[in-house]
Design a protein around this motif. Structure first.
Motif, PDB file in Angstrom:
ATOM      1  N   TYR A  63      97.788   0.300  -5.052  1.00  0.00           N
ATOM      2  CA  TYR A  63      96.693   0.774  -4.224  1.00  0.00           C
ATOM      3  C   TYR A  63      95.529   1.239  -5.075  1.00  0.00           C
ATOM      4  O   TYR A  63      95.721   1.808  -6.149  1.00  0.00           O
ATOM      5  CB  TYR A  63      97.203   1.946  -3.375  1.00  0.00           C
ATOM      6  N   SER A  66      89.947   0.781  -2.322  1.00  0.00           N
ATOM      7  CA  SER A  66      89.447  -0.246  -1.407  1.00  0.00           C
ATOM      8  C   SER A  66      90.513  -1.185  -0.863  1.00  0.00           C
ATOM      9  O   SER A  66      90.267  -1.871   0.128  1.00  0.00           O
ATOM     10  CB  SER A  66      88.361  -1.077  -2.088  1.00  0.00           C
ATOM     11  N   LYS A  67      91.680  -1.230  -1.493  1.00  0.00           N
ATOM     12  CA  LYS A  67      92.684  -2.187  -1.012  1.00  0.00           C
ATOM     13  C   LYS A  67      94.089  -1.768  -1.438  1.00  0.00           C
ATOM     14  O   LYS A  67      94.282  -1.028  -2.392  1.00  0.00           O
ATOM     15  CB  LYS A  67      92.374  -3.599  -1.491  1.00  0.00           C
ATOM     16  N   VAL A  79      97.058  -8.614   0.974  1.00  0.00           N
ATOM     17  CA  VAL A  79      96.001  -7.683   0.611  1.00  0.00           C
ATOM     18  C   VAL A  79      95.555  -7.001   1.901  1.00  0.00           C
ATOM     19  O   VAL A  79      95.200  -7.671   2.876  1.00  0.00           O
ATOM     20  CB  VAL A  79      94.823  -8.396  -0.080  1.00  0.00           C
ATOM     21  N   TRP A  80      95.595  -5.668   1.907  1.00  0.00           N
ATOM     22  CA  TRP A  80      95.339  -4.861   3.099  1.00  0.00           C
ATOM     23  C   TRP A  80      94.107  -3.990   2.925  1.00  0.00           C
ATOM     24  O   TRP A  80      93.825  -3.543   1.826  1.00  0.00           O
ATOM     25  CB  TRP A  80      96.509  -3.925   3.369  1.00  0.00           C
ATOM     26  N   ASP A  81      93.439  -3.701   4.035  1.00  0.00           N
ATOM     27  CA  ASP A  81      92.419  -2.676   4.076  1.00  0.00           C
ATOM     28  C   ASP A  81      93.138  -1.372   4.429  1.00  0.00           C
ATOM     29  O   ASP A  81      93.637  -1.232   5.550  1.00  0.00           O
ATOM     30  CB  ASP A  81      91.374  -2.997   5.138  1.00  0.00           C
ATOM     31  N   CYS A  87      95.489  -6.650   7.609  1.00  0.00           N
ATOM     32  CA  CYS A  87      95.803  -7.565   6.513  1.00  0.00           C
ATOM     33  C   CYS A  87      94.587  -8.461   6.313  1.00  0.00           C
ATOM     34  O   CYS A  87      94.217  -9.233   7.206  1.00  0.00           O
ATOM     35  CB  CYS A  87      97.047  -8.399   6.839  1.00  0.00           C
ATOM     36  N   LEU A  88      93.934  -8.341   5.160  1.00  0.00           N
ATOM     37  CA  LEU A  88      92.728  -9.110   4.879  1.00  0.00           C
ATOM     38  C   LEU A  88      93.049 -10.564   4.578  1.00  0.00           C
ATOM     39  O   LEU A  88      92.336 -11.459   5.005  1.00  0.00           O
ATOM     40  CB  LEU A  88      91.968  -8.482   3.713  1.00  0.00           C
TER      41      LEU A  88
END
Length: 126
Positions: A63, A66-67, A79-81, A87-88
């Motif tokens: 972590y 930003s992600k 990859v998550w916000d 989930c980006l």
């Protein structure tokens, strides 16, 4: 003097991976069920949200502000916000031997093929 917090994520199964942010004091706990629970350590481990998408045990989390990047035995890297839990994007199709993820500003590196390390380059948002 140190302070110990103990909390359970029993509804999400065994904890199999951890990611921590010392600035926000949020802990990301990956589970054997494939969920990632975001917890606020300042609030005594109160759940903030669950990130859902993996279908097998989460084995790696990293972590930054930003992600969140996670890898799981479903053969995917996600990859998550961390603000929205969205989930980006996901990179899928690896064997279930995926064991680690690491990223910096320019690249995402993961071990996903049992004996080969893969580096995926991306353009980070400014």
């Amino acid at each position: 003097m140190s302070k110990t917090l103990e909390f359970q994520c029993a509804d999400e199964g065994s904890v199999t991976a951890l990611g921590y942010d010392p600035i926000s004091k949020h802990l990301f706990a990956g589970s054997a069920q494939g969920a990632i629970r975001q917890l606020s350590l300042e609030s005594g481990g109160i759940p903030v949200q669950s990130l859902l998408g993996h279908t097998r045990p989460v084995v790696a989390c990293q972590y930054d502000q930003s992600k969140l990047v996670s890898g799981a035995k479903d053969g995917s890297v996600r990859v998550w916000d961390p603000m929205t839990g969205e989930c980006l994007y996901a990179i899928a199709g690896f064997t279930n031997w995926l064991t680690s993820v690491q990223f910096d500003r320019d690249k995402l590196v993961f071990d996903g093929t049992n004996d080969v390390i893969i580096a995926a380059y991306y353009v980070a948002e400014q």
